[in-house]
Design a protein around this motif. Structure first.
Motif, mmCIF file in Angstrom:
data_model
loop_
_atom_site.group_PDB
_atom_site.id
_atom_site.type_symbol
_atom_site.label_atom_id
_atom_site.label_comp_id
_atom_site.label_asym_id
_atom_site.label_seq_id
_atom_site.Cartn_x
_atom_site.Cartn_y
_atom_site.Cartn_z
ATOM 1 N N PRO A 1 5.325 11.284 0.952
ATOM 2 C CA PRO A 1 4.183 10.926 1.857
ATOM 3 C C PRO A 1 2.972 10.574 1.227
ATOM 4 C CG PRO A 1 4.697 13.240 1.530
ATOM 5 C CD PRO A 1 5.835 12.588 0.674
ATOM 6 N N VAL A 2 2.351 9.497 1.948
ATOM 7 C CA VAL A 2 0.968 8.930 1.351
ATOM 8 C C VAL A 2 0.031 10.028 0.848
ATOM 9 C CG1 VAL A 2 -0.683 7.576 1.881
ATOM 10 C CG2 VAL A 2 1.521 6.722 2.537
ATOM 11 N N SER A 3 0.077 11.031 1.834
ATOM 12 C CA SER A 3 -0.991 12.250 1.553
ATOM 13 C C SER A 3 -0.679 12.984 0.225
ATOM 14 C CB SER A 3 -0.815 13.229 2.613
ATOM 15 O OG SER A 3 0.252 13.926 2.914
ATOM 16 N N GLY A 4 0.372 12.528 -0.215
ATOM 17 C CA GLY A 4 0.503 13.182 -1.764
ATOM 18 C C GLY A 4 1.493 14.301 -1.852
ATOM 19 N N ARG B 1 0.865 -1.228 -0.086
ATOM 20 C CA ARG B 1 0.034 0.039 -0.087
ATOM 21 C C ARG B 1 0.976 1.271 -0.095
ATOM 22 N NH1 ARG B 1 -1.906 3.775 3.406
ATOM 23 N NH2 ARG B 1 -0.888 3.073 5.353
ATOM 24 N N LEU B 2 2.131 1.101 0.805
ATOM 25 C CA LEU B 2 2.950 2.330 0.942
ATOM 26 C C LEU B 2 3.945 2.486 -0.479
ATOM 27 C CD1 LEU B 2 3.692 2.159 4.460
ATOM 28 C CD2 LEU B 2 2.178 3.654 3.464
ATOM 29 N N GLN B 3 3.934 1.540 -1.442
ATOM 30 C CA GLN B 3 4.689 1.689 -2.465
ATOM 31 C C GLN B 3 3.972 2.261 -3.599
ATOM 32 O OE1 GLN B 3 6.247 -2.106 -3.488
ATOM 33 N NE2 GLN B 3 6.840 -2.673 -1.501
ATOM 34 N N LYS B 4 2.772 2.415 -3.448
ATOM 35 C CA LYS B 4 1.987 3.130 -4.518
ATOM 36 C C LYS B 4 2.154 4.685 -4.915
ATOM 37 C CE LYS B 4 -1.023 -0.591 -4.647
ATOM 38 N NZ LYS B 4 -2.074 -1.305 -4.951
ATOM 39 N N ALA B 5 2.203 5.171 -5.758
ATOM 40 C CA ALA B 5 2.304 6.575 -6.048
ATOM 41 C C ALA B 5 1.672 6.653 -7.221
ATOM 42 C CB ALA B 5 3.809 7.053 -6.119
ATOM 43 N N SER B 6 1.115 8.202 -7.411
ATOM 44 C CA SER B 6 0.411 8.063 -8.780
ATOM 45 C C SER B 6 1.661 8.344 -10.048
ATOM 46 C CB SER B 6 -0.210 9.569 -8.705
ATOM 47 O OG SER B 6 0.786 10.611 -8.601
ATOM 48 N N GLN B 7 1.031 7.928 -11.285
ATOM 49 C CA GLN B 7 1.774 7.937 -12.382
ATOM 50 C C GLN B 7 2.592 9.429 -12.552
ATOM 51 O OE1 GLN B 7 2.277 5.271 -13.696
ATOM 52 N NE2 GLN B 7 3.768 5.949 -15.256
ATOM 53 N N THR B 8 1.975 10.486 -12.044
ATOM 54 C CA THR B 8 2.449 11.783 -12.355
ATOM 55 C C THR B 8 3.449 12.095 -11.297
ATOM 56 O OG1 THR B 8 0.160 12.746 -12.730
ATOM 57 C CG2 THR B 8 1.845 14.214 -12.328
ATOM 58 N N ILE B 9 3.642 11.488 -10.108
ATOM 59 C CA ILE B 9 4.730 11.713 -9.171
ATOM 60 C C ILE B 9 5.720 10.905 -9.723
ATOM 61 C CG2 ILE B 9 5.244 10.925 -6.766
ATOM 62 C CD1 ILE B 9 2.557 12.006 -5.775
ATOM 63 N N LYS B 10 5.340 9.485 -10.306
ATOM 64 C CA LYS B 10 6.526 8.669 -10.588
ATOM 65 C C LYS B 10 7.392 9.355 -11.760
ATOM 66 C CE LYS B 10 4.360 4.419 -9.391
ATOM 67 N NZ LYS B 10 3.721 2.996 -10.046
ATOM 68 N N GLU B 11 6.533 9.901 -12.938
ATOM 69 C CA GLU B 11 7.168 10.567 -14.039
ATOM 70 C C GLU B 11 8.081 11.756 -13.468
ATOM 71 O OE1 GLU B 11 7.474 9.516 -17.059
ATOM 72 O OE2 GLU B 11 6.297 7.866 -16.466
ATOM 73 N N LEU B 12 7.645 12.626 -12.365
ATOM 74 C CA LEU B 12 8.464 13.617 -11.907
ATOM 75 C C LEU B 12 9.737 13.178 -11.395
ATOM 76 C CD1 LEU B 12 8.534 16.609 -11.328
ATOM 77 C CD2 LEU B 12 7.344 15.929 -9.019
ATOM 78 N N LEU B 13 9.527 12.178 -10.467
ATOM 79 C CA LEU B 13 10.756 11.452 -9.785
ATOM 80 C C LEU B 13 11.776 10.936 -10.775
ATOM 81 C CD1 LEU B 13 8.974 9.867 -6.792
ATOM 82 C CD2 LEU B 13 10.260 11.967 -6.733
ATOM 83 N N LYS B 14 11.245 10.352 -11.727
ATOM 84 C CA LYS B 14 12.132 9.953 -12.937
ATOM 85 C C LYS B 14 12.795 10.723 -13.656
ATOM 86 C CE LYS B 14 9.629 5.672 -14.130
ATOM 87 N NZ LYS B 14 8.961 4.835 -15.253
ATOM 88 N N GLN B 15 12.320 12.188 -13.923
ATOM 89 C CA GLN B 15 12.799 13.144 -14.546
ATOM 90 C C GLN B 15 13.937 13.905 -13.671
ATOM 91 O OE1 GLN B 15 9.748 15.910 -15.529
ATOM 92 N NE2 GLN B 15 8.603 14.384 -17.043
ATOM 93 N N ASN B 16 13.553 13.707 -12.292
ATOM 94 C CA ASN B 16 14.491 14.697 -11.688
ATOM 95 C C ASN B 16 15.760 13.545 -11.055
ATOM 96 O OD1 ASN B 16 13.378 16.985 -11.714
ATOM 97 N ND2 ASN B 16 11.650 16.539 -10.291
#
Length: 152
Positions: free
Chosen positions: A149-152, A9-24
Motif C-alpha cells: 500500500p502507498v500509505s506504508g 509513483r506507485l512503484q516507489k517504496a522506502s529502502q527499509t521496505i525493499k530490504e524487508l521484502l528482499k529478506q522475506n
C-alpha cells in the motif's frame, strides 16, 4: 497490479521496505510453491488432455493422407498397366527410349513408395501421437511481485 506497475509513483517504496521484502522473498516463494503446484497440476492435466486430443486428431489425418496417396499411386499404376498394350497402337518395345525409361523409373518409384507407405501408415500416426506426449511438468517461480500500500 498492472496499474501499479505502469505508474512510476506507485512503484516507489522506502529502502527499509525493499530490504524487508528482499529478506522475506525466499520464504514467501517457499510458502507459495504448494499452491502454485496445485494450480499448475490442474493446468498441466488440461494441457496434457488437449495435447493428446490434438495428437490423435493429427495422427488420424496423417493416416488418411498416406492412405489417399497409396490409393492414388495404386490407381495410377493400375491405369498404366491396363493401358500399356494398347497405347497409341504402338507396342511397348517401340516406344521412344526416353518414354520407356521414364515409365520404368515411374514404376520403380511407385513400388518403392508403395512399400514405404505401407510402413508409414503404421508408424507415422504413432510417431505423431508420441510427439504430443508430455514428458515433463515442473513448477519454477520466475519472479515475485509484492503489492504494497502507498500509505506504508
Amino acid at each position: 497490479m498492472e496499474d501499479s506497475l505502469a505508474s512510476p509513483r506507485l512503484q516507489k517504496a522506502s529502502q527499509t521496505i525493499k530490504e524487508l521484502l528482499k529478506q522475506n522473498a525466499a520464504q514467501d516463494i517457499n510458502d507459495l510453491i504448494p499452491h502454485l503446484k496445485r494450480r499448475a497440476n490442474v493446468l498441466a492435466q488440461r494441457a496434457e488432455k488437449n495435447l493428446n486430443e490434438r495428437g490423435k486428431k493429427e495422427a488420424v489425418e496423417m493416416k488418411k493422407i498416406l492412405e489417399q496417396q497409396q490409393q492414388r499411386i495404386s490407381q495410377r499404376k493400375q491405369e498404366i498397366e491396363n493401358t500399356k498394350p494398347i497405347q497409341l497402337s504402338i507396342p511397348f518395345e517401340e516406344f521412344p527410349v526416353e518414354e520407356k525409361r521414364q515409365l520404368e523409373a515411374d514404376r520403380r518409384h511407385w513400388e518403392k513408395r508403395l512399400k514405404a507407405l505401407a510402413e508409414e501408415i503404421n508408424s507415422e500416426p504413432a510417431r505423431i501421437e508420441a510427439s504430443y506426449e508430455v514428458r515433463a511438468v515442473r513448477v519454477e517461480p520466475v519472479g515475485l511481485i509484492y503489492l504494497w500500500p502507498v500509505s506504508g
